[in-house]
Design a protein around this motif. Structure first.
Motif, PDB file in Angstrom:
ATOM      1  N   ARG A  52       0.831  -1.217   0.000  1.00 13.65           N
ATOM      2  CA  ARG A  52       0.000   0.000   0.000  1.00 13.65           C
ATOM      3  C   ARG A  52       0.860   1.261   0.000  1.00 13.65           C
ATOM      4  NH1 ARG A  52      -2.957  -2.712   4.471  1.00 13.65           N
ATOM      5  NH2 ARG A  52      -4.660  -3.847   3.480  1.00 13.65           N
ATOM      6  N   ASP A  66      -3.652  -6.527  -6.283  1.00 17.97           N
ATOM      7  CA  ASP A  66      -4.125  -5.492  -5.368  1.00 17.97           C
ATOM      8  C   ASP A  66      -3.864  -5.974  -3.939  1.00 17.97           C
ATOM      9  OD1 ASP A  66      -5.631  -3.845  -3.661  1.00 17.97           O
ATOM     10  OD2 ASP A  66      -7.191  -3.543  -5.170  1.00 17.97           O
ATOM     11  N   ASP A  68      -5.103  -5.131  -1.247  1.00 15.44           N
ATOM     12  CA  ASP A  68      -6.303  -5.187  -0.419  1.00 15.44           C
ATOM     13  C   ASP A  68      -7.196  -6.380  -0.726  1.00 15.44           C
ATOM     14  OD1 ASP A  68      -5.710  -2.809   1.011  1.00 15.44           O
ATOM     15  OD2 ASP A  68      -6.363  -1.645  -0.724  1.00 15.44           O
ATOM     16  N   THR A  69      -7.036  -6.981  -1.899  1.00 17.49           N
ATOM     17  CA  THR A  69      -7.976  -8.035  -2.285  1.00 17.49           C
ATOM     18  C   THR A  69      -7.349  -9.368  -2.677  1.00 17.49           C
ATOM     19  OG1 THR A  69      -8.009  -7.257  -4.579  1.00 17.49           O
ATOM     20  CG2 THR A  69      -9.671  -6.333  -3.089  1.00 17.49           C
ATOM     21  N   LYS A  90      -2.974   5.469  -5.585  1.00 17.23           N
ATOM     22  CA  LYS A  90      -4.143   4.811  -5.002  1.00 17.23           C
ATOM     23  C   LYS A  90      -4.275   5.189  -3.529  1.00 17.23           C
ATOM     24  CE  LYS A  90      -6.413   0.455  -4.174  1.00 17.23           C
ATOM     25  NZ  LYS A  90      -6.423  -0.983  -4.296  1.00 17.23           N
TER      26      LYS A  90
END
Length: 105
Positions: A52, A66, A68-69, A90
């Motif tokens: 991130r 990603d 986060d996923t 992002k």
């Protein structure tokens, strides 16, 4: 025993040739060769945070994922300049959520 997982991850991927990646198992074993299985969740959580921030790239099927996923088996490597810029962009788009009772002055 407290492990600085961020330092371990960055040390492992930092020693790799450009474009090469390390598995989460390699990182966990480097952190603690005897109890590495217990550290895999810590590796994943730390890798997500580093990704991130644009300091690490999480790969699924040899493509950036990603942070986060992503699910399942993954690998880690240093980001390219484009990947770092995309991660930072992002992060800048993510809205800041205020805690209840806090207001801007």
């Amino acid at each position: 025993m407290s492990i600085d997982m961020e330092a371990v991850i960055l040390e492992i991927v930092g020693k790799l040739p450009p474009g090469k990646s390390a598995s989460s198992e390699e990182v966990a074993r480097a952190a603690d060769s005897e109890r590495w299985q217990r550290l895999t969740g810590h590796v994943r959580a730390t890798a997500r945070g580093l990704a991130r921030q644009g300091r690490l790239t999480v790969l699924r099927h040899n493509k950036p994922a990603d942070p986060d996923t992503f699910k399942g088996v993954y690998r880690l490597r240093l980001p390219t300049d484009d990947e770092r810029a995309a991660a930072l962009a992002k992060a800048a788009e993510t809205p800041v959520v205020e805690a209840p009772g806090e207001t801007e002055v």
